[in-house]
Design a protein around this motif. Structure first.
Motif, PDB file in Angstrom:
ATOM      1  N   TYR A  45       0.823  -1.218   0.000  1.00  0.00           N
ATOM      2  CA  TYR A  45       0.000   0.000   0.000  1.00  0.00           C
ATOM      3  C   TYR A  45       0.853   1.263   0.000  1.00  0.00           C
ATOM      4  O   TYR A  45       0.521   2.258  -0.640  1.00  0.00           O
ATOM      5  N   SER A  48       2.114   1.811  -3.460  1.00  0.00           N
ATOM      6  CA  SER A  48       1.100   2.201  -4.448  1.00  0.00           C
ATOM      7  C   SER A  48       0.412   3.512  -4.076  1.00  0.00           C
ATOM      8  O   SER A  48      -0.309   4.074  -4.894  1.00  0.00           O
ATOM      9  N   LEU A  80       3.639   1.392 -12.321  1.00  0.00           N
ATOM     10  CA  LEU A  80       3.475   0.552 -11.136  1.00  0.00           C
ATOM     11  C   LEU A  80       2.052  -0.009 -11.103  1.00  0.00           C
ATOM     12  O   LEU A  80       1.087   0.737 -11.269  1.00  0.00           O
ATOM     13  N   PHE A  81       1.935  -1.283 -10.907  1.00  0.00           N
ATOM     14  CA  PHE A  81       0.616  -1.910 -10.857  1.00  0.00           C
ATOM     15  C   PHE A  81       0.504  -2.745  -9.597  1.00  0.00           C
ATOM     16  O   PHE A  81       1.375  -3.546  -9.292  1.00  0.00           O
ATOM     17  N   LEU A  82      -0.580  -2.531  -8.866  1.00  0.00           N
ATOM     18  CA  LEU A  82      -0.827  -3.350  -7.681  1.00  0.00           C
ATOM     19  C   LEU A  82      -2.007  -4.276  -7.956  1.00  0.00           C
ATOM     20  O   LEU A  82      -3.114  -3.807  -8.239  1.00  0.00           O
ATOM     21  N   ALA A  83      -1.748  -5.575  -7.897  1.00  0.00           N
ATOM     22  CA  ALA A  83      -2.853  -6.528  -7.945  1.00  0.00           C
ATOM     23  C   ALA A  83      -3.345  -6.673  -6.518  1.00  0.00           C
ATOM     24  O   ALA A  83      -2.608  -7.122  -5.634  1.00  0.00           O
ATOM     25  N   PHE A  84      -4.583  -6.229  -6.282  1.00  0.00           N
ATOM     26  CA  PHE A  84      -5.098  -6.121  -4.930  1.00  0.00           C
ATOM     27  C   PHE A  84      -5.387  -7.483  -4.304  1.00  0.00           C
ATOM     28  O   PHE A  84      -5.828  -8.404  -4.984  1.00  0.00           O
ATOM     29  N   PRO A  87      -9.765  -7.133  -4.443  1.00  0.00           N
ATOM     30  CA  PRO A  87     -10.170  -6.189  -5.499  1.00  0.00           C
ATOM     31  C   PRO A  87     -11.516  -5.554  -5.156  1.00  0.00           C
ATOM     32  O   PRO A  87     -12.403  -6.210  -4.619  1.00  0.00           O
ATOM     33  N   VAL A  88     -11.629  -4.269  -5.464  1.00  0.00           N
ATOM     34  CA  VAL A  88     -12.774  -3.481  -5.018  1.00  0.00           C
ATOM     35  C   VAL A  88     -13.911  -3.551  -6.039  1.00  0.00           C
ATOM     36  O   VAL A  88     -13.673  -3.534  -7.244  1.00  0.00           O
ATOM     37  N   GLU A 155      -7.989  -8.922 -12.077  1.00  0.00           N
ATOM     38  CA  GLU A 155      -6.755  -8.190 -11.793  1.00  0.00           C
ATOM     39  C   GLU A 155      -5.698  -8.500 -12.847  1.00  0.00           C
ATOM     40  O   GLU A 155      -4.988  -7.612 -13.309  1.00  0.00           O
ATOM     41  N   GLN A 158      -6.494  -6.706 -16.046  1.00  0.00           N
ATOM     42  CA  GLN A 158      -6.126  -5.286 -15.953  1.00  0.00           C
ATOM     43  C   GLN A 158      -4.620  -5.119 -16.085  1.00  0.00           C
ATOM     44  O   GLN A 158      -4.127  -4.219 -16.764  1.00  0.00           O
ATOM     45  N   LEU A 162      -2.706  -2.955 -18.927  1.00  0.00           N
ATOM     46  CA  LEU A 162      -1.972  -1.741 -18.558  1.00  0.00           C
ATOM     47  C   LEU A 162      -0.473  -1.865 -18.811  1.00  0.00           C
ATOM     48  O   LEU A 162       0.252  -0.876 -18.766  1.00  0.00           O
TER      49      LEU A 162
END
Lengths: 248, 483
Positions: A45, A48, A80-84, A87-88, A155, A158, A162
Motif C-alpha cells: 500500500y 502504491s 506501477l501496478f498493484l494486484a489487490f 479487489p474493489v 486483476e 487489468q 496496462l
C-alpha cells in the motif's frame, strides 16, 4: 527498477516498517514472504500510494524517481501496478469502461495517444482470449458479484492491459482454489520478461510453486530478516516462519 | 459502450469550472420591473392573446396574492422580492423568423457555445428543436416533417393562436392555477414554452427537444409546457437547460403538464444545469418547478427522467396522476448538489385507477456543504384495486459536510394495493477511489466514474444524446468535491 533504502513507515502513527532495503532489477521476480502482521500489505500500500501510509525515513526510487512523491495515479502512469488482495467492487461501471478509462489515462500520462474505441476493443479481445477470460466478464460491473477467482483473474486482465513495468502482487493466492491459482499464475508468468519486474507478496509457499521467483525475502516485524533463492520458500513451508526467522 | 468513458473524456476536455458562464449581448425589450395587473395585461397584449387567456391570467394573479409561500420543503432562502423581477424580456425581432436563416446569428452562436448547433442538429440528429431564448421562441425546426404526420410542435404562444380548442381544453387541467404559489405565479405571467400534440395512433417520428436558456439579469423565467398524447400515440420529449453565470438570484417557476389518453405514452427527460451559484453560495437559480402528468386513459404511461445538477435551489416533484385503469407512472431521478446547493426533489404517484403501477428510482448525490432531500408521495386511492408501487431511494454522500434526507409519504386506502420502499445511504468509498487511482485514473475522474456507476440505472433511461451530456454533467458538477 525499484530501489528501497532504509524504509521506515507508519500506519496511524504506529511504526510498521522498520528499515527495509530491497533492490529489484528489471527482469527479476522477487517474493516477499512473512507471517501475518509482518508488514507485507503495508509495503504494497505504501508503494502504491494508499492514504494513511506514511514513510518516516528512507527512500524509494522507482526508475530513478522518488516514488512516494507521486500521486497514486502518477505511480500507475510510471508503470506501477498493484494486484489487490481484495479487489474493489464498483457497481454500475462496466469492466470495459473501467479498463478503457484506465488504459487511456495511463497512455495519456506517458504522452501516448489515447486508443479509440475500435483499437481498444481489439486489444481487449486479444488479451481476454490469451488469459482465457470469459468475454461476458467485460460487460459486468467491475468486480461486482464476482467470485474470488473471477476477481483475481480480473486483476490479471487489468495488469495485462496496462502493461506495467513493476507488478506488485499482494496475496494474489488468497481465496483461490487450485485451478484458479494455476490460471492466475499462468497469467503472471506470461507477463514475465526482461523489461518487467515483479514483487510477489504472499503468506504461503504454494503460489511460488507456480510463479518461481528469482529471489525470496522473509519479512518479519517490519524488517527483511532473510533473503535467498527459491529454495528459501520451500524451507519456510517445511519449517514454518518461527524456526526460519530464528535461524536468521 | 458505456458512457462513463465519455464522461471522463468530456470532463477533461472542459477544464473550466462552469462552462456556460457568459452572456449574450442582445437588445432586450423588457417590461418594467415588478408585478401588477398592468404587467400581466402587457404580457398578454404583447402576445396578442385572446380575452379568455387574459382572464385566466388575472384570475391566477388575484389568487396568487392571497397564497402563502410553500413552506414544507427543506430549503432555506431569503424571502423573494417579487417586485424586483422583470416579468417580460424578449429578444428584439422585427417579426418571427420563418427559418433558421432569419434568426439573429448571435442567438445561434449562443446555442453553439452550449454545444447544440441548431443547424447540425437539424441535419444530423433528426431532433426538432423549439429553442426558447429568454422568453420567446425563436426557432422551430422540423415543423414540416412533424406536420406531415399531424404532430403539432410549437411555442405555447402560437398554440394559443392556432389551436385554441386544444389549449383551452387542457391548459390548467393537470396543474390548476391555484395548485401552489409558484404554479399560480406561472399561470399569471408565463411568457412562453412548448406545446405538443400527438394525434391518435401516431408514434412521433423524432425526439422532441427544447433548450431553455436564461439570459437576462433579473428576468424570471416562467415557461409553460403542455404535451398531449392522444389515443395510442407515443412521444419522447427532451428538455435541457443551461444558464449563464449571474450574481443575482434568478427566479424560475415553470409549469409542465402532460396528458396521456388511452394507450398513449409520454417519456419526458430533463437535464437541468442552471447556474448553481458560486462556492460560497452566491448567485444561482431558484428553480421552483411544477411538473405533473395525467395518465387519463386506460393503459397509458408517463415516464419522467430527470438529471438535476444545477440551480442554487431545486424545488421540483414531477408527478403522475394514474387515473386510467392499468396506467403506469415512472420517475427516474439523479440529483447532484455540491457547494451550498439545496435540492428538495422527488415525485408524487397518485394511484386512482385499477391495476395501476408506478416505479420510482431516485439517486441523490450530495457533496460540499450541500443539502438534499428526496420527498416522495405514493398514494393509493380507494378504487385503486391491485395497484402497486416500487420505490428505491439511494443517497451517496461525498465528504463530511453534506446532508441527505429521505422523506417518503405513503398513503393507502385500498387493501389490495402493494407498496414497496427501499432506501440506502452510503458514502463514496475511499477503497473505490484508490482502486481507480491505482489504475491511473485521476481523483476527479475517479469520482465521476464511481458516481456514474451509482446513477447508471437512471442514466440508462435517457435518450442517447442526453445520456452523454448528463454523464458529462455528473463529472463537472462534482469537480472539487473530493481531496
Amino acid at each position: 527498477m525499484l530501489e528501497i533504502k532504509n524504509l521506515h513507515a507508519t500506519v496511524d502513527g504506529a511504526e510498521i516498517l522498520k528499515g527495509i532495503d530491497l533492490t529489484i532489477n528489471a527482469g527479476e521476480v522477487h517474493a516477499i514472504m512473512g507471517p501475518n502482521g509482518s508488514g507485507k500489505s503495508t509495503l504494497s500500500y505504501l508503494l502504491s500510494g494508499r492514504e494513511g501510509y506514511e514513510m518516516t525515513e528512507g527512500s524509494v526510487l522507482f526508475k530513478g524517481k522518488e516514488l512516494l512523491d507521486l500521486e497514486p495515479e502518477e505511480r500507475a502512469g510510471e508503470g506501477l501496478f498493484l494486484a489487490f488482495q481484495y479487489p474493489v467492487e464498483i457497481p454500475g461501471v462496466p469492466n470495459t469502461t473501467f479498463l478503457k478509462e484506465a488504459v487511456n489515462a495511463v497512455r495519456k500520462y506517458r504522452g501516448e495517444s489515447e486508443l479509440d474505441a475500435m483499437e481498444f476493443v481489439k486489444q481487449l479481445r486479444a488479451k481476454t482470449k490469451e488469459l482465457g477470460v470469459n468475454p461476458d466478464f467485460l460487460k459486468r460491473a467491475v468486480n461486482a458479484g464476482f467470485s474470488g477467482g473471477e476477481k483475481k483473474r480480473n486483476e490479471m486482465l487489468q495488469m495485462a492491459m496496462l502493461e506495467p513495468s513493476l507488478c506488485l502482487l499482494d496475496e494474489t493466492d488468497s481465496g483461490l482454489d487450485i485451478d484458479a491459482l494455476k490460471a492466475v499464475a499462468e497469467g503472471v508468468n506470461a507477463m514475465r520478461g526482461p523489461e518487467r519486474a515483479m514483487l510477489v507478496i504472499t503468506h504461503y509457499q504454494r503460489l511460488l510453486t507456480y510463479i518461481v521467483p528469482d529471489k525470496v525475502h522473509v519479512l518479519s516485524k517490519g524488517r527483511i530478516v532473510r533473503s535467498g533463492g527459491p529454495e528459501l520458500a520451500q524451507e519456510l513451508e517445511e519449517k514454518g516462519y518461527t524456526e526460519s526467522v530464528e535461524a536468521a | 459502450m458505456a458512457a462513463s468513458v465519455e464522461t471522463v473524456e468530456q470532463v477533461q476536455s472542459l477544464g473550466e469550472r462552469y462552462k456556460y458562464g457568459w452572456s449574450t449581448d442582445l437588445e432586450m425589450e423588457t417590461a418594467p420591473k415588478g408585478l401588477n395587473e398592468d404587467i400581466i395585461r402587457f404580457i398578454s397584449a404583447k402576445k396578442d392573446e385572446p380575452e379568455w387567456m387574459l382572464e385566466w391570467r388575472l384570475k391566477a394573479y388575484a389568487h396568487w396574492q392571497t397564497m402563502p409561500e410553500p413552506k414544507w420543503a427543506k430549503v432555506e432562502h431569503p424571502p423573494i422580492d417579487y417586485q424586483d423581477v422583470y416579468y417580460y424580456a424578449a429578444p428584439k425581432l422585427a417579426e418571427k423568423p420563418k427559418s433558421l436563416d432569419e434568426v439573429d446569428p448571435k442567438l445561434l452562436e449562443t446555442y453553439e457555445k452550449l454545444g447544440i448547433p441548431l443547424k447540425e442538429q437539424e441535419m444530423l440528429a433528426g431532433v426538432a428543436v423549439d429553442a426558447v431564448f429568454d422568453s420567446v421562441s425563436v426557432a422551430t425546426t422540423f415543423k414540416k416533417k412533424l406536420s406531415e404526420v399531424g404532430v403539432i410542435f410549437c411555442s405555447i404562444s402560437e398554440a394559443i393562436q392556432d389551436h385554441p380548442e386544444l389549449v383551452r381544453k387542457y391548459l390548467g387541467s393537470v396543474v390548476p392555477y391555484a395548485d401552489n404559489k409558484h404554479a399560480c405565479l406561472n399561470t399569471a405571467v408565463f411568457t412562453d414554452g412548448s406545446f405538443v400534440y400527438i394525434p391518435p395512433g401516431v408514434r412521433c417520428p423524432m425526439e422532441l427537444s427544447t433548450y431553455f436558456r436564461i439570459n437576462a439579469e433579473n428576468t424570471g423565467q416562467f415557461e409553460r409546457t403542455l404535451i398531449i398524447a392522444d389515443k395510442g400515440s407515443y412521444v419522447s420529449y427532451l428538455e435541457g437547460c443551461t444558464a449563464p453565470q449571474r450574481d443575482e438570484n434568478q427566479l424560475h417557476a415553470a409549469v409542465v403538464e402532460l396528458i396521456a389518453l388511452d394507450d398513449a405514452e409520454i417519456k419526458y427527460s430533463t437535464v437541468q444545469n442552471w447556474y448553481p451559484g458560486d462556492e460560497d453560495g452566491k448567485g444561482g437559480i431558484y428553480n421552483f418547478v411544477t411538473k405533473r402528468g395525467l395518465c387519463k386513459g386506460t393503459n397509458s404511461k408517463i415516464s419522467w427522467t430527470q438529471v438535476e445538477t444545477g440551480s442554487a435551489i431545486t424545488w421540483k416533484y414531477p408527478s403522475c396522476v394514474l387515473q386510467g385503469d392499468n396506467s403506469v407512472g415512472e420517475f427516474y431521478s439523479i440529483a447532484i448538489t455540491n457547494n451550498l446547493q439545496q435540492a428538495d426533489t422527488g415525485t408524487k404517484m397518485i394511484h386512482l385507477g385499477k391495476n395501476t403501477s408506478s416505479r420510482i428510482i431516485s439517486k441523490g448525490i450530495s457533496a460540499g456543504r450541500s443539502a438534499q432531500t428526496y420527498r416522495g408521495l405514493v398514494r393509493m386511492g380507494g378504487k385503486a384495486e391491485q395497484a402497486r408501487n416500487y420505490t428505491q431511494c439511494d443517497s451517496l454522500l461525498i465528504g463530511e459536510t453534506c446532508a441527505a434526507h429521505t422523506v417518503p409519504y405513503i398513503e393507502s386506502k385500498n387493501r389490495s394495493a402493494r407498496i414497496e420502499h427501499e432506501a440506502t445511504t452510503s458514502r463514496i468509498s475511499e477503497d473505490q477511489l484508490f482502486y481507480c487511482r491505482q489504475r491511473g485514473i485521476g481523483q476527479e475522474e475517479a469520482v465521476a466514474l464511481v458516481v456514474n456507476g451509482f446513477c447508471r440505472e437512471v442514466l440508462q433511461q435517457l435518450p442517447m444524446e442526453f445520456a452523454v451530456e448528463a454523464q458529462k454533467l455528473v463529472g463537472i458538477s462534482l469537480e472539487g468535491s473530493v481531496g
